[in-house]
Motif scaffolding. Structure first.
Motif, PDB file in Angstrom:
ATOM      1  N   ASN A 194       2.613  20.081  -4.394  1.00 40.92           N
ATOM      2  CA  ASN A 194       2.280  20.162  -3.380  1.00 40.92           C
ATOM      3  C   ASN A 194       2.161  19.018  -2.236  1.00 40.92           C
ATOM      4  N   PRO A 195       3.694  18.842  -2.179  1.00 45.20           N
ATOM      5  CA  PRO A 195       3.817  17.220  -1.876  1.00 45.20           C
ATOM      6  C   PRO A 195       3.454  17.098  -0.719  1.00 45.20           C
ATOM      7  N   THR A 196       3.475  18.103  -0.136  1.00 47.22           N
ATOM      8  CA  THR A 196       2.715  17.641   1.651  1.00 47.22           C
ATOM      9  C   THR A 196       1.773  18.098   1.823  1.00 47.22           C
ATOM     10  N   SER A 197       0.537  18.078   0.986  1.00 42.84           N
ATOM     11  CA  SER A 197      -1.217  18.789   0.789  1.00 42.84           C
ATOM     12  C   SER A 197      -1.899  16.949   0.608  1.00 42.84           C
ATOM     13  N   TYR A 198      -2.308  17.100   1.787  1.00 41.03           N
ATOM     14  CA  TYR A 198      -3.374  15.233   2.041  1.00 41.03           C
ATOM     15  C   TYR A 198      -4.159  15.366   0.989  1.00 41.03           C
ATOM     16  N   GLN A 199      -5.122  16.755   0.373  1.00 37.15           N
ATOM     17  CA  GLN A 199      -5.971  17.212  -0.553  1.00 37.15           C
ATOM     18  C   GLN A 199      -5.425  16.755  -2.140  1.00 37.15           C
ATOM     19  N   HIS A 200      -4.120  16.988  -1.413  1.00 41.50           N
ATOM     20  CA  HIS A 200      -3.851  17.186  -3.370  1.00 41.50           C
ATOM     21  C   HIS A 200      -3.524  15.662  -3.485  1.00 41.50           C
ATOM     22  N   TYR A 201      -3.037  14.819  -2.610  1.00 42.78           N
ATOM     23  CA  TYR A 201      -2.742  13.199  -2.657  1.00 42.78           C
ATOM     24  C   TYR A 201      -3.391  12.656  -2.873  1.00 42.78           C
ATOM     25  N   LEU A 202      -5.277  12.725  -1.804  1.00 44.45           N
ATOM     26  CA  LEU A 202      -6.512  12.774  -2.579  1.00 44.45           C
ATOM     27  C   LEU A 202      -6.972  12.818  -3.480  1.00 44.45           C
ATOM     28  N   ALA A 203      -6.581  14.143  -4.247  1.00 46.82           N
ATOM     29  CA  ALA A 203      -6.964  14.695  -5.152  1.00 46.82           C
ATOM     30  C   ALA A 203      -5.963  13.582  -6.597  1.00 46.82           C
ATOM     31  N   SER A 204      -5.165  12.856  -6.448  1.00 48.41           N
ATOM     32  CA  SER A 204      -4.111  12.253  -7.377  1.00 48.41           C
ATOM     33  C   SER A 204      -4.277  10.640  -7.301  1.00 48.41           C
ATOM     34  N   ARG A 205      -5.683  10.301  -6.701  1.00 48.27           N
ATOM     35  CA  ARG A 205      -5.511   8.555  -7.117  1.00 48.27           C
ATOM     36  C   ARG A 205      -7.745   9.251  -6.313  1.00 48.27           C
ATOM     37  N   PRO A 206      -8.522   9.240  -7.409  1.00 46.14           N
ATOM     38  CA  PRO A 206      -9.583   9.636  -7.237  1.00 46.14           C
ATOM     39  C   PRO A 206     -10.396   8.488  -7.374  1.00 46.14           C
ATOM     40  N   LYS A 207     -11.642   8.288  -6.840  1.00 48.21           N
ATOM     41  CA  LYS A 207     -12.717   7.694  -6.856  1.00 48.21           C
ATOM     42  C   LYS A 207     -12.310   6.353  -8.472  1.00 48.21           C
ATOM     43  N   LYS A 208     -12.428   7.395  -9.285  1.00 51.63           N
ATOM     44  CA  LYS A 208     -12.976   6.859 -10.958  1.00 51.63           C
ATOM     45  C   LYS A 208     -12.307   6.105 -11.010  1.00 51.63           C
ATOM     46  N   TRP A 209     -10.518   5.726 -10.278  1.00 55.76           N
ATOM     47  CA  TRP A 209      -9.766   5.070 -10.104  1.00 55.76           C
ATOM     48  C   TRP A 209     -10.062   3.439  -9.857  1.00 55.76           C
ATOM     49  N   GLU A 210     -10.817   3.487  -8.713  1.00 55.26           N
ATOM     50  CA  GLU A 210     -11.165   2.855  -8.218  1.00 55.26           C
ATOM     51  C   GLU A 210     -12.369   1.870  -8.728  1.00 55.26           C
ATOM     52  N   ASN A 211     -12.902   2.712  -9.352  1.00 53.49           N
ATOM     53  CA  ASN A 211     -14.641   2.579  -9.673  1.00 53.49           C
ATOM     54  C   ASN A 211     -14.547   1.923 -11.127  1.00 53.49           C
ATOM     55  N   ASP A 212     -13.327   1.657 -11.804  1.00 48.97           N
ATOM     56  CA  ASP A 212     -12.881   1.625 -13.159  1.00 48.97           C
ATOM     57  C   ASP A 212     -12.545   0.012 -12.884  1.00 48.97           C
ATOM     58  N   ALA A 213     -11.728  -0.046 -12.003  1.00 50.03           N
ATOM     59  CA  ALA A 213     -11.224  -1.304 -11.924  1.00 50.03           C
ATOM     60  C   ALA A 213     -11.595  -2.207 -11.014  1.00 50.03           C
ATOM     61  N   ILE A 214     -12.823  -2.095 -10.214  1.00 45.30           N
ATOM     62  CA  ILE A 214     -13.938  -2.851 -10.186  1.00 45.30           C
ATOM     63  C   ILE A 214     -14.729  -3.438 -10.946  1.00 45.30           C
TER      64      ILE A 214
END
Length: 441
Positions: A194-214
């Motif tokens: 689903n390479p043109t779907s924004y919602q799929h892109y959003l799901a591909s980089r979840p908040k958890k990635w950011e939270n864990d890095a912080i």
């Protein structure tokens, strides 16, 4: 240059808007009178305030000047009321990870600075021995990625790399700026199909990635007592982590960008790559929490993370979000885009420091970010109540592709003054190459 005097009923002096006449020459503010003097230019009720400071931009010169470049980026900055920018060590080529590469970047900017420009060094695996030379050469801070940066010349660092570098950076009391996402291979959102779907892109980089890095950067900050700056906070779940670290007394600062408080995921159409950035623009409920984090001091200021690319690399024709370069072109819209996003949640008096004195404090500039005698003569004169729809013809950065096109923004710039010289006025560039390097002493 002879002395110039400008007056308005709303001048940002002593942390409030009040009637004042500012007297300045090419270098500095000479005097301030809290009344209109006979020979002052009268700007009526528009706002005169310090020039906006954007401490997170990618200008891409040398090496990728076809993506942007100092000439076009700094003209666009001036058109938006920004008088100082700090350039990231990527996506220039070579990336700014050695003293020689830094010198190449300085050389490439000569004759092209329409606003003031400072620079960050880059931290990548193996370049820790180069950091002291870069710091002594005047960089404002050091930038690293915890996930792939998008270009192979700037690989992400590991905890081992941070352990090596942070004691050196801490010795000079400079900030280590971190792109906080930690890649998790277990994410399965079928973005591939689903390479043109924004919602799929959003799901591909979840908040958890950011939270864990912080979480990681907070732990490393505590371990090394090294100033840490979290760039482009997009996950509202991370705010409590940053707030707790600040209460602990750790030297941590954090920013978010205009796009994370102006746009919302619910409104982003599919196959529209102009909205793709990393971390992604998240949902309205999340972004409303980001807006509120300025009033509590959890978020310190606003930037653009201007990261432009040519239309082909941005996949403008295909709409393929998976392949498209991730970055919002927005250097011209820090002031009016952010004010539009925040005007219903804070006063103008609360907003102004977020783009002036607070970023000035972050870059340790005692000459910028406020209007006072002896400060640099950098100003923006603008009308925050007036609105204007952004047209492609208004855009001065290299490619007229931006998420802000056709947006109705509050705040129209009348004039931008850099080092006492009018750079932008009447919707056009009036004078060029009046900017200066901003190097850490």
């Amino acid at each position: 240059m002879s002395e110039r005097k400008i007056y308005s009923k709303r001048v940002w002096v002593e942390n409030k808007l009040q009637p004042a006449t500012i007297c300045f020459n090419k270098a500095h503010i000479n005097a301030i009178h809290f009344e209109k003097t006979n020979d002052a230019e009268d700007f009526g009720n528009v706002v005169i305030m310090p020039g906006v400071i954007d401490v997170h931009v990618h200008i891409n010169e040398p090496g990728r000047t076809e993506w942007e470049g100092f000439e076009t980026a700094t003209q666009a900055a001036a058109a938006g009321g920004t008088t100082t920018v700090i350039d990231m060590p990527l996506n220039a080529s070579p990336v700014t990870t050695t003293l020689q590469a830094f010198q190449e970047k300085l050389d490439s900017s000569v004759g092209k600075m329409n606003v003031n420009v400072g620079f960050y060094a880059g931290l990548i695996p193996g370049n820790t021995p180069h950091l002291e030379a870069l710091i002594q050469a005047g960089v404002i801070g050091v930038k690293c990625f915890l996930t792939h940066s998008g270009i192979n010349e700037f690989p992400n660092v590991t905890e081992k790399d941070l352990d090596e570098a942070m004691p050196i950076i801490a010795k000079y009391n400079l900030p280590l700026l971190a792109h906080c996402e930690l890649y998790d291979t277990e994410i399965d959102c079928d973005f591939e199909n689903n390479p043109t779907s924004y919602q799929h892109y959003l799901a591909s980089r979840p908040k958890k990635w950011e939270n864990d890095a912080i979480d990681l950067m907070i732990r490393m900050c505590r371990k090394h007592n090294c100033p840490v700056h979290i760039v482009h906070v997009a996950s509202a779940e991370a705010l409590i982590k940053i707030a707790t670290a600040k209460k602990e007394g750790l030297p941590i600062t954090a920013e978010t960008c205009t796009q994370y408080i102006y746009f919302n995921a619910e409104d982003i159409p599919d196959a529209s790559c102009i909205y793709k950035c990393a971390p992604p623009i998240r949902e309205k409920a999340n972004n409303d929490q980001l807006k509120n984090a300025f009033s509590t001091g959890v978020l310190d200021f606003i930037t653009t993370d201007h990261s432009p690319a040519p239309p082909s690399i941005k996949e403008m024709e295909t709409g393929n979000l998976k392949k498209a370069w991730g970055g919002i072109a927005g250097i011209q819209f820090l002031l009016n885009g952010s004010w539009t996003a925040l005007k219903n949640t804070m006063t103008l008096q609360q907003f102004i420091p977020l783009v002036t004195s607070k970023p000035a404090k972050f870059i340790k500039s005692d000459k910028k970010g406020s209007i006072a005698i002896g400060k640099d003569a950098d100003f923006v004169i603008w009308n925050p109540e007036k609105t204007s729809i952004v047209k492609e013809d208004d855009i001065l950065f290299r490619y007229k592709i931006s998420a802000y096109v056709n947006q109705n923004l509050s705040g129209v710039v009348t004039e931008t003054i850099v080092n006492g010289e009018t750079i932008y006025k009447n919707k056009s560039i009036q004078s060029k190459n009046k900017g200066q390097w901003l190097l850490q002493k």
